[in-house]
Design an enzyme around this catalytic site. Structure first.
Site, PDB file in Angstrom:
ATOM      1  N   ARG A  70      41.286  36.877  -0.801  1.00 13.25           N
ATOM      2  CA  ARG A  70      41.096  35.513  -0.277  1.00 13.25           C
ATOM      3  C   ARG A  70      42.104  34.555  -0.913  1.00 13.25           C
ATOM      4  O   ARG A  70      42.384  34.601  -2.094  1.00 13.25           O
ATOM      5  CB  ARG A  70      39.695  35.006  -0.568  1.00 13.25           C
ATOM      6  CG  ARG A  70      39.606  33.521  -0.209  1.00 13.25           C
ATOM      7  CD  ARG A  70      38.224  33.010  -0.084  1.00 13.25           C
ATOM      8  NE  ARG A  70      37.439  33.179  -1.280  1.00 13.25           N
ATOM      9  CZ  ARG A  70      36.157  32.863  -1.350  1.00 13.25           C
ATOM     10  NH1 ARG A  70      35.537  32.417  -0.267  1.00 13.25           N
ATOM     11  NH2 ARG A  70      35.488  33.029  -2.450  1.00 13.25           N
ATOM     12  N   ARG A 121      40.725  31.468  -5.869  1.00 15.26           N
ATOM     13  CA  ARG A 121      39.637  30.769  -6.544  1.00 15.26           C
ATOM     14  C   ARG A 121      39.282  31.428  -7.871  1.00 15.26           C
ATOM     15  O   ARG A 121      39.284  32.645  -7.991  1.00 15.26           O
ATOM     16  CB  ARG A 121      38.407  30.733  -5.638  1.00 15.26           C
ATOM     17  CG  ARG A 121      38.314  29.433  -4.884  1.00 15.26           C
ATOM     18  CD  ARG A 121      37.252  29.436  -3.848  1.00 15.26           C
ATOM     19  NE  ARG A 121      35.951  29.897  -4.318  1.00 15.26           N
ATOM     20  CZ  ARG A 121      34.884  29.947  -3.538  1.00 15.26           C
ATOM     21  NH1 ARG A 121      34.967  29.569  -2.286  1.00 15.26           N
ATOM     22  NH2 ARG A 121      33.736  30.386  -4.015  1.00 15.26           N
ATOM     23  N   ARG A 178      27.671  36.645  -8.267  1.00  9.51           N
ATOM     24  CA  ARG A 178      27.361  35.749  -7.138  1.00  9.51           C
ATOM     25  C   ARG A 178      26.527  36.469  -6.086  1.00  9.51           C
ATOM     26  O   ARG A 178      25.632  35.879  -5.471  1.00  9.51           O
ATOM     27  CB  ARG A 178      28.664  35.209  -6.532  1.00  9.51           C
ATOM     28  CG  ARG A 178      29.321  34.162  -7.436  1.00  9.51           C
ATOM     29  CD  ARG A 178      30.778  33.958  -7.116  1.00  9.51           C
ATOM     30  NE  ARG A 178      31.005  33.495  -5.767  1.00  9.51           N
ATOM     31  CZ  ARG A 178      32.153  33.651  -5.119  1.00  9.51           C
ATOM     32  NH1 ARG A 178      33.173  34.262  -5.695  1.00  9.51           N
ATOM     33  NH2 ARG A 178      32.279  33.198  -3.895  1.00  9.51           N
ATOM     34  N   LYS A 197      31.384  32.042   5.773  1.00  8.97           N
ATOM     35  CA  LYS A 197      30.770  30.746   6.102  1.00  8.97           C
ATOM     36  C   LYS A 197      31.839  29.659   6.251  1.00  8.97           C
ATOM     37  O   LYS A 197      31.860  28.913   7.220  1.00  8.97           O
ATOM     38  CB  LYS A 197      29.781  30.307   5.001  1.00  8.97           C
ATOM     39  CG  LYS A 197      28.630  31.265   4.779  1.00  8.97           C
ATOM     40  CD  LYS A 197      27.669  30.752   3.711  1.00  8.97           C
ATOM     41  CE  LYS A 197      28.283  30.619   2.317  1.00  8.97           C
ATOM     42  NZ  LYS A 197      28.679  31.891   1.696  1.00  8.97           N
ATOM     43  N   ARG A 202      20.737  26.540  -0.617  1.00 10.76           N
ATOM     44  CA  ARG A 202      20.880  27.852  -1.253  1.00 10.76           C
ATOM     45  C   ARG A 202      19.620  28.256  -1.985  1.00 10.76           C
ATOM     46  O   ARG A 202      19.591  29.327  -2.583  1.00 10.76           O
ATOM     47  CB  ARG A 202      21.997  27.759  -2.272  1.00 10.76           C
ATOM     48  CG  ARG A 202      23.292  28.362  -1.818  1.00 10.76           C
ATOM     49  CD  ARG A 202      24.268  28.164  -2.970  1.00 10.76           C
ATOM     50  NE  ARG A 202      25.243  29.182  -2.995  1.00 10.76           N
ATOM     51  CZ  ARG A 202      26.456  29.041  -2.474  1.00 10.76           C
ATOM     52  NH1 ARG A 202      26.812  27.952  -1.857  1.00 10.76           N
ATOM     53  NH2 ARG A 202      27.310  30.020  -2.566  1.00 10.76           N
TER      54      ARG A 202
HETATM   55  P1  AP5 Z   1      35.093  32.695   3.405  1.00 15.04           P
HETATM   56  O1  AP5 Z   1      35.062  32.026   4.732  1.00 15.04           O
HETATM   57  O2  AP5 Z   1      35.844  32.039   2.298  1.00 15.04           O
HETATM   58  O3  AP5 Z   1      33.603  33.049   2.960  1.00 15.04           O
HETATM   59  P2  AP5 Z   1      32.432  32.127   2.419  1.00 15.04           P
HETATM   60  O4  AP5 Z   1      31.167  32.673   3.019  1.00 15.04           O
HETATM   61  O5  AP5 Z   1      32.722  30.681   2.616  1.00 15.04           O
HETATM   62  O6  AP5 Z   1      32.496  32.547   0.890  1.00 15.04           O
HETATM   63  P3  AP5 Z   1      32.455  31.658  -0.414  1.00 15.04           P
HETATM   64  O7  AP5 Z   1      32.909  32.546  -1.541  1.00 15.04           O
HETATM   65  O8  AP5 Z   1      33.131  30.351  -0.239  1.00 15.04           O
HETATM   66  O9  AP5 Z   1      30.939  31.449  -0.530  1.00 15.04           O
HETATM   67  P4  AP5 Z   1      30.164  31.114  -1.752  1.00 15.04           P
HETATM   68  O10 AP5 Z   1      28.896  30.849  -1.089  1.00 15.04           O
HETATM   69  O11 AP5 Z   1      30.128  32.123  -2.828  1.00 15.04           O
HETATM   70  O12 AP5 Z   1      31.015  29.918  -2.428  1.00 15.04           O
HETATM   71  P5  AP5 Z   1      30.829  28.345  -2.389  1.00 15.04           P
HETATM   72  O13 AP5 Z   1      32.154  27.734  -2.429  1.00 15.04           O
HETATM   73  O14 AP5 Z   1      29.885  27.959  -1.332  1.00 15.04           O
HETATM   74  O15 AP5 Z   1      35.648  34.193   3.613  1.00 15.04           O
HETATM   75  C1  AP5 Z   1      35.872  35.056   2.517  1.00 15.04           C
HETATM   76  C2  AP5 Z   1      37.162  35.846   2.717  1.00 15.04           C
HETATM   77  O16 AP5 Z   1      37.017  36.756   3.799  1.00 15.04           O
HETATM   78  C3  AP5 Z   1      38.388  34.976   3.088  1.00 15.04           C
HETATM   79  O17 AP5 Z   1      39.540  35.545   2.513  1.00 15.04           O
HETATM   80  C4  AP5 Z   1      38.440  35.066   4.622  1.00 15.04           C
HETATM   81  O18 AP5 Z   1      39.765  34.876   5.117  1.00 15.04           O
HETATM   82  C5  AP5 Z   1      37.945  36.480   4.848  1.00 15.04           C
HETATM   83  N1  AP5 Z   1      37.205  36.618   6.101  1.00 15.04           N
HETATM   84  C6  AP5 Z   1      36.364  35.708   6.674  1.00 15.04           C
HETATM   85  N2  AP5 Z   1      35.827  36.207   7.808  1.00 15.04           N
HETATM   86  C7  AP5 Z   1      36.332  37.469   7.929  1.00 15.04           C
HETATM   87  C8  AP5 Z   1      36.134  38.507   8.882  1.00 15.04           C
HETATM   88  N3  AP5 Z   1      35.317  38.330   9.949  1.00 15.04           N
HETATM   89  N4  AP5 Z   1      36.818  39.688   8.705  1.00 15.04           N
HETATM   90  C9  AP5 Z   1      37.641  39.854   7.637  1.00 15.04           C
HETATM   91  N5  AP5 Z   1      37.866  38.908   6.694  1.00 15.04           N
HETATM   92  C10 AP5 Z   1      37.210  37.731   6.842  1.00 15.04           C
HETATM   93  O19 AP5 Z   1      30.104  28.093  -3.802  1.00 15.04           O
HETATM   94  C11 AP5 Z   1      30.766  28.349  -5.010  1.00 15.04           C
HETATM   95  C12 AP5 Z   1      29.816  28.078  -6.171  1.00 15.04           C
HETATM   96  O20 AP5 Z   1      29.411  26.686  -6.157  1.00 15.04           O
HETATM   97  C13 AP5 Z   1      28.499  28.856  -6.150  1.00 15.04           C
HETATM   98  O21 AP5 Z   1      28.642  30.141  -6.720  1.00 15.04           O
HETATM   99  C14 AP5 Z   1      27.595  27.920  -6.961  1.00 15.04           C
HETATM  100  O22 AP5 Z   1      27.833  28.070  -8.346  1.00 15.04           O
HETATM  101  C15 AP5 Z   1      28.061  26.537  -6.554  1.00 15.04           C
HETATM  102  N6  AP5 Z   1      27.296  25.997  -5.413  1.00 15.04           N
HETATM  103  C16 AP5 Z   1      27.773  25.710  -4.173  1.00 15.04           C
HETATM  104  N7  AP5 Z   1      26.788  25.254  -3.378  1.00 15.04           N
HETATM  105  C17 AP5 Z   1      25.650  25.244  -4.139  1.00 15.04           C
HETATM  106  C18 AP5 Z   1      24.300  24.909  -3.886  1.00 15.04           C
HETATM  107  N8  AP5 Z   1      23.886  24.486  -2.676  1.00 15.04           N
HETATM  108  N9  AP5 Z   1      23.405  25.034  -4.901  1.00 15.04           N
HETATM  109  C19 AP5 Z   1      23.789  25.455  -6.116  1.00 15.04           C
HETATM  110  N10 AP5 Z   1      25.063  25.818  -6.416  1.00 15.04           N
HETATM  111  C20 AP5 Z   1      25.980  25.717  -5.442  1.00 15.04           C
HETATM  112 MG    MG Z   2      33.182  29.074   1.290  1.00 14.62          MG
END
Ligand code: AP5
Ligand code: MG
Length: 213
Positions: free
Chosen positions: A127, A160, A171, A13, A88
């Protein structure tokens, strides 16, 4: 152009949201990045969020919804935004819908990046993230030009805290229980596009841009 990114943790994402934002000249808003910035600055919001994030749980809706709705009324959101990590939960999606409808607006596109859990668990260990601009890399699949340094802003990349294997599994569980139902929510709204997130990052981007145009 008001866009929501859906997909499991690690689906890509953040990687794609940065590119979409650049393409359309709209801000990339990641609730995870906002929480991490607050943790770094040791704010009250950050302290509250950290206890949930460390466990792989969601930060409660009463904290998250207000924070996001405040952000999307900022001036830079006039022509739209890419939301990454919000909504979410169904209550988050309903609140967003209600807030936008007050301005006669709606989400135009929800992009669901589909990646099986087995692929995700392999990705997460490699990552690396930029703590300053939110740039995302992978040591094997998407390396920065200079090892350990962000291409965009030259900041040292970090791993991270919630990318430990046991937290990644939590997660994923949280995602399947609470976030996956949003796919049907946006399908019913008639705005869902599903893309195969196992392709190379630039191929995934091409599929997304094709759908948005
Ligand atoms: P990346 O682009 O980083 O993936 P992502 O989908 O953004 O993954 P996140 O871990 O950031 O998502 P998340 O939803 O768990 O975390 P968030 O920060 O939102 O890609 C991942 C890896 O793969 C990278 O190394 C990239 O280079 C690689 N990659 C990408 N595309 C690729 C491809 N096509 N092929 C190969 N490799 C690839 O949230 C963190 C925490 O915050 C949550 O757990 C929660 O506690 C809290 N939080 C955030 N938002 C909310 C909400 N709305 N409500 C409640 N809690 C929330
Ligand atoms: Mg992310």
């Amino acid at each position: 152009m008001k866009i929501v990114m859906l997909g499991a943790p690690g689906a890509g994402k953040g990687t794609q949201a940065v590119n979409i934002a650049k393409e359309f000249g709209i801000p990339h808003i990641s609730t995870g990045d906002i929480f991490r910035a607050n943790i770094k600055n040791q704010t009250e919001l950050g302290m509250k969020a950290k206890s949930y994030m460390d466990k792989g749980a969601l930060v409660p809706d009463d904290i998250t919804i207000g924070m996001l709705l405040d952000r999307i009324v900022d001036n830079d959101c006039k022509n739209g935004f890419v939301l990454d990590g919000f909504p979410r939960t169904i209550p988050q999606a309903e609140s967003l819908k209600a807030a936008l409808s007050l301005q006669d607006a709606r989400i135009d596109h929800a992009i669901d990046i589909e990646v099986p859990d087995e692929v995700i668990t392999k990705r997460m260990g490699g990552r690396r993230s930029c703590p300053k601009c939110g740039g995302t890399y992978h040591i094997a699949f998407n390396p920065p030009k200079k090892e350990g340094i962000c291409d965009n802003c030259g900041t040292e990349l970090v791993q991270r805290a919630d990318d430990k294997p046991e937290t990644v599994l939590e997660r994923l569980k949280t995602y399947h229980d609470q976030t996956q139902p949003l796919i049907d929510f946006y399908r019913n709204e008639g705005v869902l596009t599903e893309v195969d997130g196992t392709k190379k990052p630039d191929e995934v981007l091409a599929d997304i841009l094709g759908a948005l145009r």
